[in-house]
Design an enzyme around this catalytic site. Sequence first.
Site, PDB file in Angstrom:
ATOM      1  N   CYS A   1      11.828  28.869  -6.303  1.00 45.58           N
ATOM      2  CA  CYS A   1      12.793  29.188  -5.254  1.00 45.58           C
ATOM      3  C   CYS A   1      12.980  28.037  -4.279  1.00 45.58           C
ATOM      4  O   CYS A   1      12.649  28.146  -3.096  1.00 45.58           O
ATOM      5  CB  CYS A   1      12.354  30.457  -4.543  1.00 45.58           C
ATOM      6  SG  CYS A   1      12.240  31.832  -5.685  1.00 45.58           S
ATOM      7  N   GLU A   2      13.444  26.927  -4.791  1.00 46.84           N
ATOM      8  CA  GLU A   2      13.764  25.739  -3.996  1.00 46.84           C
ATOM      9  C   GLU A   2      14.949  25.080  -4.683  1.00 46.84           C
ATOM     10  O   GLU A   2      14.898  24.849  -5.896  1.00 46.84           O
ATOM     11  CB  GLU A   2      12.602  24.723  -4.044  1.00 46.84           C
ATOM     12  CG  GLU A   2      11.347  25.122  -3.325  1.00 46.84           C
ATOM     13  CD  GLU A   2      11.451  24.974  -1.825  1.00 46.84           C
ATOM     14  OE1 GLU A   2      12.213  24.094  -1.361  1.00 46.84           O
ATOM     15  OE2 GLU A   2      10.790  25.748  -1.122  1.00 46.84           O
TER      16      GLU A   2
ATOM     17  N   ARG B   1       6.777  15.928  -9.363  1.00 44.78           N
ATOM     18  CA  ARG B   1       7.195  14.533  -9.159  1.00 44.78           C
ATOM     19  C   ARG B   1       8.686  14.352  -8.893  1.00 44.78           C
ATOM     20  O   ARG B   1       9.041  13.581  -8.009  1.00 44.78           O
ATOM     21  CB  ARG B   1       6.724  13.663 -10.333  1.00 44.78           C
ATOM     22  CG  ARG B   1       5.185  13.576 -10.415  1.00 44.78           C
ATOM     23  CD  ARG B   1       4.705  12.559 -11.452  1.00 44.78           C
ATOM     24  NE  ARG B   1       5.094  11.214 -11.093  1.00 44.78           N
ATOM     25  CZ  ARG B   1       6.090  10.552 -11.630  1.00 44.78           C
ATOM     26  NH1 ARG B   1       6.835  11.093 -12.579  1.00 44.78           N
ATOM     27  NH2 ARG B   1       6.375   9.342 -11.214  1.00 44.78           N
TER      28      ARG B   1
ATOM     29  N   GLU C   1      -8.665   0.188 -12.801  1.00 42.96           N
ATOM     30  CA  GLU C   1      -8.639   1.647 -12.726  1.00 42.96           C
ATOM     31  C   GLU C   1      -7.284   2.241 -13.108  1.00 42.96           C
ATOM     32  O   GLU C   1      -6.590   2.812 -12.271  1.00 42.96           O
ATOM     33  CB  GLU C   1      -8.975   2.073 -11.292  1.00 42.96           C
ATOM     34  CG  GLU C   1     -10.305   1.555 -10.805  1.00 42.96           C
ATOM     35  CD  GLU C   1     -10.507   1.693  -9.298  1.00 42.96           C
ATOM     36  OE1 GLU C   1     -11.668   1.776  -8.865  1.00 42.96           O
ATOM     37  OE2 GLU C   1      -9.505   1.708  -8.549  1.00 42.96           O
TER      38      GLU C   1
ATOM     39  N   GLY D   1      -2.616   1.216 -11.014  1.00 42.50           N
ATOM     40  CA  GLY D   1      -1.212   1.117 -10.637  1.00 42.50           C
ATOM     41  C   GLY D   1      -0.269   0.660 -11.721  1.00 42.50           C
ATOM     42  O   GLY D   1       0.923   0.473 -11.470  1.00 42.50           O
TER      43      GLY D   1
ATOM     44  N   ARG E   1      -2.355   6.686 -14.552  1.00 36.64           N
ATOM     45  CA  ARG E   1      -1.082   7.025 -15.179  1.00 36.64           C
ATOM     46  C   ARG E   1      -0.902   6.358 -16.547  1.00 36.64           C
ATOM     47  O   ARG E   1      -0.444   6.993 -17.500  1.00 36.64           O
ATOM     48  CB  ARG E   1       0.045   6.549 -14.243  1.00 36.64           C
ATOM     49  CG  ARG E   1       1.442   6.876 -14.715  1.00 36.64           C
ATOM     50  CD  ARG E   1       2.480   6.049 -13.934  1.00 36.64           C
ATOM     51  NE  ARG E   1       2.273   6.082 -12.501  1.00 36.64           N
ATOM     52  CZ  ARG E   1       2.758   7.017 -11.678  1.00 36.64           C
ATOM     53  NH1 ARG E   1       3.515   7.979 -12.149  1.00 36.64           N
ATOM     54  NH2 ARG E   1       2.496   6.987 -10.374  1.00 36.64           N
TER      55      ARG E   1
ATOM     56  N   TYR F   1      -0.105  13.033 -13.194  1.00 31.05           N
ATOM     57  CA  TYR F   1       0.376  13.538 -11.900  1.00 31.05           C
ATOM     58  C   TYR F   1       1.333  14.723 -12.062  1.00 31.05           C
ATOM     59  O   TYR F   1       2.305  14.862 -11.321  1.00 31.05           O
ATOM     60  CB  TYR F   1       1.011  12.404 -11.067  1.00 31.05           C
ATOM     61  CG  TYR F   1       0.053  11.251 -10.847  1.00 31.05           C
ATOM     62  CD1 TYR F   1      -1.058  11.410 -10.007  1.00 31.05           C
ATOM     63  CD2 TYR F   1       0.202  10.042 -11.505  1.00 31.05           C
ATOM     64  CE1 TYR F   1      -1.967  10.389  -9.822  1.00 31.05           C
ATOM     65  CE2 TYR F   1      -0.704   9.011 -11.329  1.00 31.05           C
ATOM     66  CZ  TYR F   1      -1.787   9.186 -10.490  1.00 31.05           C
ATOM     67  OH  TYR F   1      -2.694   8.166 -10.308  1.00 31.05           O
TER      68      TYR F   1
ATOM     69  N   TYR G   1       9.030  12.582  -5.440  1.00 31.88           N
ATOM     70  CA  TYR G   1       9.318  11.136  -5.479  1.00 31.88           C
ATOM     71  C   TYR G   1      10.700  10.811  -6.042  1.00 31.88           C
ATOM     72  O   TYR G   1      10.957   9.639  -6.366  1.00 31.88           O
ATOM     73  CB  TYR G   1       8.333  10.413  -6.419  1.00 31.88           C
ATOM     74  CG  TYR G   1       6.870  10.675  -6.257  1.00 31.88           C
ATOM     75  CD1 TYR G   1       6.246  10.531  -5.023  1.00 31.88           C
ATOM     76  CD2 TYR G   1       6.080  11.008  -7.355  1.00 31.88           C
ATOM     77  CE1 TYR G   1       4.876  10.737  -4.910  1.00 31.88           C
ATOM     78  CE2 TYR G   1       4.718  11.202  -7.248  1.00 31.88           C
ATOM     79  CZ  TYR G   1       4.123  11.071  -6.016  1.00 31.88           C
ATOM     80  OH  TYR G   1       2.766  11.259  -5.909  1.00 31.88           O
TER      81      TYR G   1
HETATM   82  C1  LIG Z   1      -4.615   6.472  -7.743  1.00 32.67           C
HETATM   83  C2  LIG Z   1      -5.584   5.389  -7.869  1.00 32.67           C
HETATM   84  C3  LIG Z   1      -5.714   4.677  -9.070  1.00 32.67           C
HETATM   85  C4  LIG Z   1      -4.851   4.958 -10.265  1.00 32.67           C
HETATM   86  O1  LIG Z   1      -3.508   4.694 -10.048  1.00 32.67           O
HETATM   87  P1  LIG Z   1      -2.487   4.722 -11.291  1.00 32.67           P
HETATM   88  O2  LIG Z   1      -1.194   4.352 -10.701  1.00 32.67           O
HETATM   89  O3  LIG Z   1      -2.495   6.112 -11.823  1.00 32.67           O
HETATM   90  O4  LIG Z   1      -2.978   3.746 -12.279  1.00 32.67           O
HETATM   91  C5  LIG Z   1      -6.674   3.706  -9.164  1.00 32.67           C
HETATM   92  N1  LIG Z   1      -7.484   3.426  -8.108  1.00 32.67           N
HETATM   93  C6  LIG Z   1      -7.376   4.074  -6.934  1.00 32.67           C
HETATM   94  C7  LIG Z   1      -8.298   3.739  -5.839  1.00 32.67           C
HETATM   95  C8  LIG Z   1      -6.439   5.069  -6.766  1.00 32.67           C
HETATM   96  O5  LIG Z   1      -6.333   5.699  -5.611  1.00 32.67           O
END
Ligand SMILES: *Cc1c(COP(=O)(O)O)cnc(C)c1O
Length: 455
Positions: free
Chosen positions: A363-364, A332, A292, A250, A295, A392, A336
């Site tokens: 076409c949007e 995106r 994890e 995240g 992005r 993404y 978003y």
């Molecule tokens: C999407 C996701 C991530 C990665 O999120 P980022 O915002 O790209 O860092 C990590 N762990 C899980 C379980 C996810 O679903």
Amino acid sequence: MPWPLTTERNASGELLVGGIPLTRLADEYGTPLYVFDEATLRTRAQRFRDAFASTYPRSRVLYAAKAYLSPALVAILHAERLGLDVSSGGEVYAGLASGVPAAKMTFHGNGKTDEELREAVEAGVGLIAVDNRWELRRLVGVATAAGTRVSILLRLNPGVDVHTHAKIRTGAIDSKFGLPVGGGEAAAAVDEALASPALDLAGYHAHLGSQLFDPEAYVDGIEAILGFAAAMRDRHGDPAVPRVVSPGGGFGVAYLPDEADADPATWGAVAADALRAGCARYGLPLPELVVEPGRAIIGPAGVALYRVGATKEIPGVRRYAMVDGGMADNIRPALYDAGYAVALANRAEDGPVLPVTVAGKYCESGDVLVRDAPLPALVGGDLLAIPAAGAYTLSMSSNYNLARRPAAVLVNGGQARLIRRRETYADLLAADLLPEVPAPPRTTRETPLATVSGA
Ligand SMILES: *Cc1c(COP(=O)(O)O)cnc(C)c1O
């Protein structure tokens, strides 16, 4: 700044990445084109790895492949000793094809099918992050049938709200992800997991959302996990003590010139402190920490290139520049309201700057890549570059309007390598079948319509 580390402008005003003028890449490989800078990719992977390892030695960084799974790029990240976070059978398959051993993968997702669970278990995926009790029972069946014991994390929904767009918030109470901690669902899953000889409960996971900037998100996530773990330890003893704790990914990245990335060193220090303090307070042993980022690894390594076609001025309203890509390669902005920077790549950005809306070709009406970007007057044939385009985008791309998905190149030290070719028209129909269509029934009177109405 959202640009790759190697971005520069040469004397004639052209933008370069990885030592190569973007115009040369566009001429050789066509547009839209996704350009990935190897130096930026490796640097970001190393920064995450070192930031966490230096403050918490028992840590592991997995690249969240859903941000973009390119075998060429994942092989580089594997060489940089990152593991892989996968979220579908396709990503397990592609991860293996990229050379990542299954043991280095964690399998996520709230809707894993029996087939995907079977494939993951047969491949020997290191950890399966179980999202719900239905999945837990399916996995017991799959593991039992395979005659193996499967190591799992339980994905918790800790009810922690974070500040980000609603569509990328995943840890709030009202979320489709994870086992709600409040109400006993998560505790019931622990009971069931510990009761099954086919499962090894390795620990707990919580991913709170994406594009986060406040490391307090990690404090909240870790605190929620440890509080739950302590309650489970009190109920079950040692078997419920986590060997692995994962607050997910995240980490936010800069998309606009005045933004800054979430700093992995800060997040690492904050996570390590929260983990040490929490474990001491609850009397839990220090677990392995698994993070994890998706992005934050791949996003800023990628630049998207588009060729300008028509320009349109609606007097007193807006100035548009049409480009040869859009929502099919980058959904995106439409999904978003994501903001992007954009720069002129084929010549210097001199002369007066006026707001230009960069519109896609699909076409949007919502297919707009950048609204009111400050750009010099554009003409057909100009080349535009959008930074922070690695995450993404291609991973969410589609063939809408039967667009051929773009090519991708990897650049480094003045060299470019094609890592994904542009799709062909034949690719567009590769999965389509044309069954023999029965001939329409013949009418009894085959009178041509012209004779009926005429004469
Ligand atoms: C999407 C996701 C991530 C990665 O999120 P980022 O915002 O790209 O860092 C990590 N762990 C899980 C379980 C996810 O679903």
